[in-house]
Write a protein that holds these residues in place. Structure first.
Motif, PDB file in Angstrom:
ATOM      1  N   THR A  31      71.787  18.606  35.425  1.00 23.67           N
ATOM      2  CA  THR A  31      71.182  19.747  34.701  1.00 23.67           C
ATOM      3  C   THR A  31      69.648  18.882  35.550  1.00 23.67           C
ATOM      4  O   THR A  31      69.208  19.720  35.970  1.00 23.67           O
ATOM      5  CB  THR A  31      71.601  19.646  33.288  1.00 23.67           C
ATOM      6  OG1 THR A  31      72.324  20.485  33.070  1.00 23.67           O
ATOM      7  CG2 THR A  31      70.087  20.767  33.398  1.00 23.67           C
ATOM      8  N   HIS A  32      69.087  17.955  35.300  1.00 24.37           N
ATOM      9  CA  HIS A  32      67.521  17.901  35.517  1.00 24.37           C
ATOM     10  C   HIS A  32      67.613  17.507  36.789  1.00 24.37           C
ATOM     11  O   HIS A  32      66.908  17.907  37.475  1.00 24.37           O
ATOM     12  CB  HIS A  32      67.413  15.719  34.889  1.00 24.37           C
ATOM     13  CG  HIS A  32      66.033  15.460  35.293  1.00 24.37           C
ATOM     14  ND1 HIS A  32      65.666  14.611  36.376  1.00 24.37           N
ATOM     15  CD2 HIS A  32      65.507  15.907  33.913  1.00 24.37           C
ATOM     16  CE1 HIS A  32      64.745  14.861  36.031  1.00 24.37           C
ATOM     17  NE2 HIS A  32      64.205  14.977  34.751  1.00 24.37           N
ATOM     18  N   GLY A  43      61.020  23.580  33.987  1.00 25.09           N
ATOM     19  CA  GLY A  43      61.502  22.349  33.797  1.00 25.09           C
ATOM     20  C   GLY A  43      60.030  20.835  34.357  1.00 25.09           C
ATOM     21  O   GLY A  43      59.996  19.970  33.450  1.00 25.09           O
ATOM     22  N   HIS A  44      59.240  21.485  35.104  1.00 27.63           N
ATOM     23  CA  HIS A  44      58.513  20.224  36.025  1.00 27.63           C
ATOM     24  C   HIS A  44      57.049  21.348  36.774  1.00 27.63           C
ATOM     25  O   HIS A  44      57.418  22.277  37.088  1.00 27.63           O
ATOM     26  CB  HIS A  44      59.070  19.742  37.417  1.00 27.63           C
ATOM     27  CG  HIS A  44      60.278  18.545  36.320  1.00 27.63           C
ATOM     28  ND1 HIS A  44      61.349  19.292  36.414  1.00 27.63           N
ATOM     29  CD2 HIS A  44      60.220  17.370  36.007  1.00 27.63           C
ATOM     30  CE1 HIS A  44      62.471  18.488  35.792  1.00 27.63           C
ATOM     31  NE2 HIS A  44      62.135  17.045  35.315  1.00 27.63           N
ATOM     32  N   HIS A  46      61.801  18.922  28.153  1.00 28.14           N
ATOM     33  CA  HIS A  46      62.610  17.996  27.893  1.00 28.14           C
ATOM     34  C   HIS A  46      62.606  17.783  26.525  1.00 28.14           C
ATOM     35  O   HIS A  46      63.491  17.238  26.235  1.00 28.14           O
ATOM     36  CB  HIS A  46      61.677  17.242  28.275  1.00 28.14           C
ATOM     37  CG  HIS A  46      61.241  16.740  30.439  1.00 28.14           C
ATOM     38  ND1 HIS A  46      61.097  17.766  30.832  1.00 28.14           N
ATOM     39  CD2 HIS A  46      62.791  15.572  30.930  1.00 28.14           C
ATOM     40  CE1 HIS A  46      61.163  17.843  32.009  1.00 28.14           C
ATOM     41  NE2 HIS A  46      62.055  16.570  32.072  1.00 28.14           N
ATOM     42  N   PHE A  51      65.534  19.364  25.898  1.00 33.19           N
ATOM     43  CA  PHE A  51      66.599  18.348  26.590  1.00 33.19           C
ATOM     44  C   PHE A  51      66.730  17.720  25.433  1.00 33.19           C
ATOM     45  O   PHE A  51      68.682  16.448  25.788  1.00 33.19           O
ATOM     46  CB  PHE A  51      66.427  17.735  27.972  1.00 33.19           C
ATOM     47  CG  PHE A  51      67.140  17.673  28.937  1.00 33.19           C
ATOM     48  CD1 PHE A  51      68.743  18.311  29.523  1.00 33.19           C
ATOM     49  CD2 PHE A  51      66.521  16.301  30.118  1.00 33.19           C
ATOM     50  CE1 PHE A  51      69.278  18.127  30.731  1.00 33.19           C
ATOM     51  CE2 PHE A  51      67.356  16.276  31.160  1.00 33.19           C
ATOM     52  CZ  PHE A  51      69.068  16.568  31.410  1.00 33.19           C
ATOM     53  N   HIS A 111      61.534   9.029  27.935  1.00 36.49           N
ATOM     54  CA  HIS A 111      61.093  10.886  27.784  1.00 36.49           C
ATOM     55  C   HIS A 111      60.450  11.047  26.103  1.00 36.49           C
ATOM     56  O   HIS A 111      60.158  11.968  26.004  1.00 36.49           O
ATOM     57  CB  HIS A 111      61.845  11.758  28.141  1.00 36.49           C
ATOM     58  CG  HIS A 111      61.820  12.063  29.598  1.00 36.49           C
ATOM     59  ND1 HIS A 111      60.964  13.092  29.912  1.00 36.49           N
ATOM     60  CD2 HIS A 111      61.539  12.057  31.204  1.00 36.49           C
ATOM     61  CE1 HIS A 111      60.519  13.644  30.994  1.00 36.49           C
ATOM     62  NE2 HIS A 111      61.199  12.593  31.825  1.00 36.49           N
TER      63      HIS A 111
END
Length: 273
Positions: free
Chosen positions: A37-38, A53-54, A63, A66, A216
């Motif tokens: 996924t990431h 996400g980024h 995140h 996540f 994270h």
């Protein structure tokens, strides 16, 4: 209520419980779903296109969700386990206890970066890289390679002092707290740590290295610290914005959670300080 602790304060039994839960998740195949996924999101998030996400305001709530899902998976294995955080402004060297053989293992060997110590060494028999960036099946690191240094506490304080969450054009060129914490501008916090660890952490498949979660968790803690310091500074953007997740837009891959849902971490967990 789960309490996330500084990894440096974990007892030996707490470290073992965390390692065992991670290894069980790996054996079940669920761990590699998180890695995939990431990797998929970091490869598809771009400055000019859709970004979730980024490189975008939703970097932090995405995140947070996540990590929360990963932590909940660990707790299905062992309800006592919570994600610890790695304060890289304090534990700044490859000699820190984080990298000991009884925890995450150390740096990779010179010739190929292969981690040879700890439970996540391929030679230990429980950690084979399935979401690969090349054909090698072993975890790789190069702690502090090239003379790199981790961010300092002064670097963190400079970013925490910023009073605007994010700003146009809502990508890696933006000014604001989020982008300076993510590390595309300024003193470079989050991104610099990925590069300092090196190996898999310097790739989109960075969760292959279990230190990803502790890194994270600290980034998440810094967001929580910033929220406390700037209570009048909202998540931005708060209205529909092309290619960007605004306050009330749902985030993939869940499609039922928004940044607003993730603003208050205390409904899920707290930090030890």
């Amino acid at each position: 209520m789960a309490v996330r602790k500084n990894q440096s304060t974990l007892t030996t039994p707490e470290k073992r419980a965390l390692i065992d839960a991670i290894l069980e998740l790996k054996a079940s195949g669920r761990y590699d779903e998180f890695v995939r996924t990431h990797n998929e999101f970091i490869m598809s998030d771009t400055d000019q296109g859709e970004r979730v996400g980024h490189r975008s305001p939703s970097f932090l709530p995405w995140h947070r969700k996540f990590l929360l899902e990963f932590e909940q998976e660990l707790q299905r294995t062992d309800s006592s386990v919570t994600l610890p955080y790695w304060d890289w402004s304090t534990d700044r060297t490859p000699e820190s206890s984080l990298w000991a053989a009884d925890f995450l293992g150390g740096s990779g060997r010179t010739r190929d970066g292969q981690v040879m110590t700890g439970a996540f060494a391929n030679s230990a028999g429980n950690w084979s890289i399935d979401t690969q960036v090349d054909t090698r099946p072993f975890l790789r690191r190069a702690l502090g390679g090239g003379g790199r240094a981790l961010p300092s506490r002064a670097d963190i304080e400079a970013v925490l002092a910023m009073d605007t969450y994010d700003a146009r054009p809502w990508n890696s060129t933006s000014q604001g707290f989020r982008n300076h914490l993510e590390g595309w501008r300024g003193v470079n916090l989050h991104n610099r740590v990925h590069v300092w660890v090196g190996g898999h952490m310097a790739t989109g498949a960075s969760p292959n290295d279990p230190v990803f979660w502790m890194h994270h968790a600290f980034v998440d803690k810094l967001w929580a610290d910033w929220q406390t310091q700037h209570p009048a500074s909202p998540y931005l953007p708060d209205t529909p914005t092309e290619n960007v997740i605004d306050l009330d837009s749902t985030m993939r891959p869940w499609n039922d959670v928004t940044p607003r849902d993730m603003l208050d971490h205390t409904q899920f967990y707290t930090y030890d300080t």
